[in-house]
Design a protein around this motif. Structure first.
Motif, short mmCIF file in Angstrom:
data_model
loop_
_atom_site.label_atom_id
_atom_site.label_comp_id
_atom_site.label_asym_id
_atom_site.label_seq_id
_atom_site.Cartn_x
_atom_site.Cartn_y
_atom_site.Cartn_z
N UNK A 2 -41.82 49.76 166.26
CA UNK A 2 -42.53 50.47 167.31
C UNK A 2 -43.94 49.91 167.43
N UNK A 3 -44.41 49.85 168.66
CA UNK A 3 -45.77 49.39 168.94
C UNK A 3 -46.53 50.56 169.53
N UNK A 4 -47.60 50.94 168.88
CA UNK A 4 -48.38 52.07 169.37
C UNK A 4 -49.19 51.65 170.60
N UNK A 5 -49.59 52.64 171.37
CA UNK A 5 -50.41 52.39 172.55
C UNK A 5 -51.74 51.77 172.15
N UNK A 6 -52.24 52.16 170.99
CA UNK A 6 -53.51 51.62 170.52
C UNK A 6 -53.42 50.11 170.30
N UNK A 7 -52.29 49.62 169.83
CA UNK A 7 -52.12 48.19 169.61
C UNK A 7 -51.70 47.46 170.89
N UNK A 8 -51.09 48.15 171.81
CA UNK A 8 -50.57 47.53 173.02
C UNK A 8 -51.67 47.25 174.04
N UNK A 9 -52.67 48.12 174.13
CA UNK A 9 -53.73 47.98 175.12
C UNK A 9 -54.51 46.67 174.98
N UNK A 11 -53.55 43.91 173.64
CA UNK A 11 -52.63 42.81 173.91
C UNK A 11 -52.45 42.62 175.42
N UNK A 12 -52.29 43.70 176.15
CA UNK A 12 -52.16 43.61 177.60
C UNK A 12 -53.44 43.07 178.22
N UNK A 13 -54.59 43.51 177.72
CA UNK A 13 -55.87 43.03 178.23
C UNK A 13 -56.04 41.53 178.00
N UNK A 17 -56.33 38.76 180.91
CA UNK A 17 -57.51 37.89 180.97
C UNK A 17 -57.15 36.43 181.04
N UNK A 18 -56.18 36.02 180.26
CA UNK A 18 -55.74 34.62 180.29
C UNK A 18 -55.12 34.29 181.65
N UNK A 19 -54.30 35.20 182.17
CA UNK A 19 -53.69 34.95 183.47
C UNK A 19 -54.73 34.86 184.58
N UNK A 20 -55.78 35.67 184.50
CA UNK A 20 -56.84 35.62 185.50
C UNK A 20 -57.60 34.29 185.42
N UNK A 21 -57.81 33.79 184.20
CA UNK A 21 -58.47 32.49 184.06
C UNK A 21 -57.62 31.37 184.63
#
Length: 49
Positions: A2-9, A11-13, A17-21
């Protein structure tokens, strides 16, 4: 596993960020998707556990 929301946020950011660059035009879609998700979670808080 399981991946908690605290760890997922962060990672998504990081991925966003990489995709925006790499593809700056993608910023519009990422911001729009973020606003839609946050808005839906605000309207329907019982969907989040």
């Amino acid at each position: 596993m399981t991946i908690s929301t605290l760890a997922l946020t962060p990672l998504i950011s990081l991925i966003a960020g990489v995709l925006i660059l790499v593809m700056p035009r993608l910023l519009n879609y990422i911001v729009a998707l973020y606003l839609i998700v946050v808005g839906l979670l605000g309207l329907f808080p019982h969907l989040v556990r």
